[in-house]
Design an enzyme around this catalytic site. Sequence first.
Site, short mmCIF file in Angstrom:
data_model
loop_
_atom_site.label_atom_id
_atom_site.label_comp_id
_atom_site.label_asym_id
_atom_site.label_seq_id
_atom_site.Cartn_x
_atom_site.Cartn_y
_atom_site.Cartn_z
N PHE A 1 -44.22 4.03 16.03
CA PHE A 1 -45.03 3.25 15.08
C PHE A 1 -46.31 3.97 14.67
O PHE A 1 -47.11 3.41 13.93
CB PHE A 1 -45.40 1.89 15.69
N HIS B 1 -68.09 25.80 17.58
CA HIS B 1 -68.84 26.33 16.43
C HIS B 1 -67.90 26.66 15.29
O HIS B 1 -67.85 27.80 14.81
CB HIS B 1 -69.65 27.56 16.87
N HIS C 1 -71.05 22.61 11.49
CA HIS C 1 -71.31 22.20 12.88
C HIS C 1 -72.80 22.26 13.17
O HIS C 1 -73.57 22.93 12.48
CB HIS C 1 -70.53 23.06 13.87
N ASP D 1 -75.69 23.25 15.91
CA ASP D 1 -76.04 24.04 17.09
C ASP D 1 -77.09 23.29 17.90
O ASP D 1 -78.13 22.89 17.36
CB ASP D 1 -76.62 25.39 16.69
N HIS E 1 -77.13 26.25 23.29
CA HIS E 1 -76.26 27.30 22.76
C HIS E 1 -76.85 28.69 22.95
O HIS E 1 -76.10 29.66 23.11
CB HIS E 1 -76.03 27.02 21.26
N HIS F 1 -81.53 31.64 15.65
CA HIS F 1 -81.01 31.07 16.89
C HIS F 1 -82.07 31.12 17.99
O HIS F 1 -82.32 30.13 18.68
CB HIS F 1 -79.77 31.84 17.36
#
Length: 257
Positions: free
Chosen positions: A58, A69, A73, A75, A79, A207
């Site tokens: 069903f 990543h 997305h 961060d 990370h 980063h």
Amino acid sequence: MNAIAQLLTGLADASIRVVDLTNPLSSATPTLRLPEPFANLIDFSLETVSEYNEPGPFWKHANIHTGEHIGTHLDAPVHWVSGREGKDVAQIEPARLVGPAVVLDFAAEATADPDFLLTREHVLEWEAQHGGLPENGWLLYRTGWDQYSQDQEAFLNADETGSHTPGISAECALWLATERKISGIGVETVGIDAGRGAELDPPFPVHYHLLGNDKYGITSLQNLKQLPTTGATIVVSPLPIVGGTASPARVFALVQA
């Protein structure tokens, strides 16, 4: 009428428009490719478990296989080595994921030079014209790179010297991370750093500085050209993965129609 009622009325009568800033996620979604000896994440894929048949007469459902990543997305601080004692994606406060968004449009510069870097002077010039970056807000960096979002080769734009995609200078990354009370930065490229970010000091400075200062990054955004320079509200919806360094996210903007 209270603020929530005004918002709901605006959505109902279409005086407030919802713009999807998310790159659709599939096995064809362009992903980062790290050079040897570094390990790459797996790409996104679906594994069908049942499809209205004997294993599930069903229903249809599937297992998801993906790296954190992949695609559009978010961060989280954990990370990066500079944020290793910081928050995982599940620990980011929801209030930090909803806020005012401003668009800094440098698509012309990035078209002329795919290695273009946003500098502190660029942002100061923008602020002189449009006002300061909003507290708890998001700087959305438009480079026009979303035009390549379904083409792995063009999206990474790599040759024998590496990937050539626009980004942010090391000085500007440090300044934004420490001197502006934003929640984070959103970009249209595969990562929040420039394609040649490894050559900057420190390597991958967005980063390093952003995540090391409890700020966040969103990648692979779409449709920034549909947003006003100021006045939009962004809603970032990652999965609250306990221990997660990132999560694929659906990202919306609310704009006055």
